[in-house]
Design an enzyme around this catalytic site. Structure first.
Site, short mmCIF file in Angstrom:
data_model
loop_
_atom_site.label_atom_id
_atom_site.label_comp_id
_atom_site.label_asym_id
_atom_site.label_seq_id
_atom_site.Cartn_x
_atom_site.Cartn_y
_atom_site.Cartn_z
N TRP A 37 -20.34 -12.18 2.31
CA TRP A 37 -18.97 -11.86 1.93
C TRP A 37 -18.64 -10.44 2.33
O TRP A 37 -19.52 -9.64 2.64
CB TRP A 37 -18.68 -12.15 0.44
CG TRP A 37 -19.59 -11.52 -0.60
CD1 TRP A 37 -20.83 -11.00 -0.40
CD2 TRP A 37 -19.31 -11.38 -1.99
NE1 TRP A 37 -21.36 -10.54 -1.59
CE2 TRP A 37 -20.44 -10.76 -2.58
CE3 TRP A 37 -18.24 -11.71 -2.79
CZ2 TRP A 37 -20.50 -10.46 -3.95
CZ3 TRP A 37 -18.31 -11.42 -4.14
CH2 TRP A 37 -19.43 -10.80 -4.71
N HIS A 45 1.92 -5.30 4.92
CA HIS A 45 2.70 -5.70 6.10
C HIS A 45 1.83 -5.62 7.35
O HIS A 45 2.17 -4.94 8.32
CB HIS A 45 3.97 -4.86 6.20
CG HIS A 45 4.86 -5.06 5.02
ND1 HIS A 45 6.06 -5.75 5.08
CD2 HIS A 45 4.69 -4.72 3.71
CE1 HIS A 45 6.60 -5.80 3.86
NE2 HIS A 45 5.78 -5.18 3.01
N HIS A 49 2.86 -11.66 8.73
CA HIS A 49 3.08 -11.38 7.31
C HIS A 49 4.48 -11.72 6.85
O HIS A 49 5.39 -11.94 7.64
CB HIS A 49 2.75 -9.91 6.99
CG HIS A 49 3.75 -8.92 7.52
ND1 HIS A 49 3.65 -8.35 8.75
CD2 HIS A 49 4.87 -8.39 6.96
CE1 HIS A 49 4.66 -7.52 8.95
NE2 HIS A 49 5.42 -7.53 7.88
N ASP A 51 7.76 -10.77 4.34
CA ASP A 51 8.51 -9.69 3.70
C ASP A 51 9.28 -10.27 2.51
O ASP A 51 10.13 -11.16 2.69
CB ASP A 51 9.56 -9.09 4.64
CG ASP A 51 9.00 -8.22 5.76
OD1 ASP A 51 7.78 -8.08 5.87
OD2 ASP A 51 9.82 -7.68 6.53
N HIS A 55 10.88 -5.67 -0.97
CA HIS A 55 10.43 -4.72 0.05
C HIS A 55 11.50 -3.65 0.31
O HIS A 55 11.19 -2.51 0.60
CB HIS A 55 10.11 -5.49 1.34
CG HIS A 55 9.69 -4.67 2.51
ND1 HIS A 55 8.90 -3.55 2.42
CD2 HIS A 55 9.96 -4.83 3.84
CE1 HIS A 55 8.69 -3.07 3.63
NE2 HIS A 55 9.33 -3.80 4.50
C1 23J Z 1 8.85 -0.17 6.32
C2 23J Z 1 9.87 0.58 6.85
C3 23J Z 1 10.55 0.13 7.95
C4 23J Z 1 10.19 -1.09 8.50
C5 23J Z 1 9.16 -1.87 7.97
C6 23J Z 1 8.50 -1.39 6.88
C7 23J Z 1 8.80 -3.19 8.57
O1 23J Z 1 9.15 -3.50 9.66
C8 23J Z 1 8.10 -4.22 7.79
O2 23J Z 1 6.97 -4.63 8.12
O3 23J Z 1 8.69 -4.71 6.85
S1 23J Z 1 11.06 -1.67 9.89
MN MN Z 2 7.12 -6.37 6.90
#
Ligand code: 23J
Ligand code: MN
Length: 235
Positions: A37, A45, A49, A51, A55
């Site tokens: 393991w 992210h 993945h 969202d 988020h």
């Molecule tokens: C955080 C800030 C901006 C963005 C993102 C994350 C992502 O693309 C994401 O993976 O959600 S654009």
């Molecule tokens: Mn994302």
């Protein structure tokens, strides 16, 4: 996912996502004679993945907006796949517009409420992390939704979410759009979802398959790596 999985690079003043890391606990050895393991760590992210609405600040007060509170029935929905691989191959800043979607609908019928809209660009065929992120001095250049398309899909089509093959759901230059990052801002503000770094979209039909993406149930999670499975008809 492995240590080389490309992750989103934001300007240096912002917090950073962890790269994927794997550490062996035991492998049928003195640390564990009959078992193998690992420990792993990564950002929510990372890789293919999901969202969740929580988020983005616009989605922070939506009902059941996190990976552990989203109703499980929302982890399965019909998919509409819009193939713009030719356009995206010719222009890394290609943006999908409401006009493109309406031409797709003229052939395949109107996008039904509660459907996923998945943009096929073949971007996931870019195996090299540099080519995948396509970072230049002025930021990343990756196809995505036009700022006019996002309110159209959220309000006029009432989709469940938007999926894309790039590292995120928005275009690489979306920080310059009005509003910035429209897919994050408007979709999540409407309690809708995102799927990023999708692969193999060429192997599912434009319409008729279903997509399942049960995300890990991390407490109050903003997203999660997940295997996104398409269910296709057997004939
Ligand atoms: C955080 C800030 C901006 C963005 C993102 C994350 C992502 O693309 C994401 O993976 O959600 S654009
Ligand atoms: Mn994302």
């Amino acid at each position: 996912m492995d240590a080389g999985t490309p992750t989103i690079a934001l300007p240096p003043e912002f917090g950073k996502i962890w790269p994927f890391r794997l550490e062996e606990i035991s492998r049928y050895d003195s640390r564990g004679p009959a078992w193998y393991w690992n420990n792993f760590s990564c950002g929510e992210h990372t890789g293919t993945h999901f969202d969740a609405p929580i988020h983005w600040v616009t989605g922070k007060d939506c009902a059941r907006n996190a990976t552990d509170t989203i109703p499980v029935e929302n982890f399965f929905a019909p998919a509409c796949v819009i193939d713009v691989s030719r356009e995206a191959g010719a222009d890394p800043d290609f943006l999908l517009t409401p006009q493109h979607v309406e031409s797709w609908e003229a052939i395949h019928g109107r996008i039904e409420a509660g459907s996923w809209v998945l943009m096929r660009t073949d971007w996931s065929k870019r195996q090299d992390a540099g080519a995948f992120l396509n970072m230049k001095e002025d930021g990343s250049h990756v196809p995505g939704p036009h700022p006019d398309l996002v309110p159209f899909l959220a309000r006029e089509r009432d989709v469940i979410g938007w999926g894309a093959e790039g590292v995120g759901t928005d275009a690489g230059q979306a920080h310059r759009f009005d509003p910035p990052f429209p897919c994050h801002s408007i979709m999540h503000g409407s309690n809708k979802f995102g799927l990023a770094s999708l692969t193999n979209l060429e192997s599912i039909a434009a319409k008729g398959s279903g997509v399942s993406h049960a995300a890990a149930e991390d407490c109050r999670g903003s997203g999660s790596p997940c295997r996104v499975l398409a269910l296709v008809s057997g004939d």
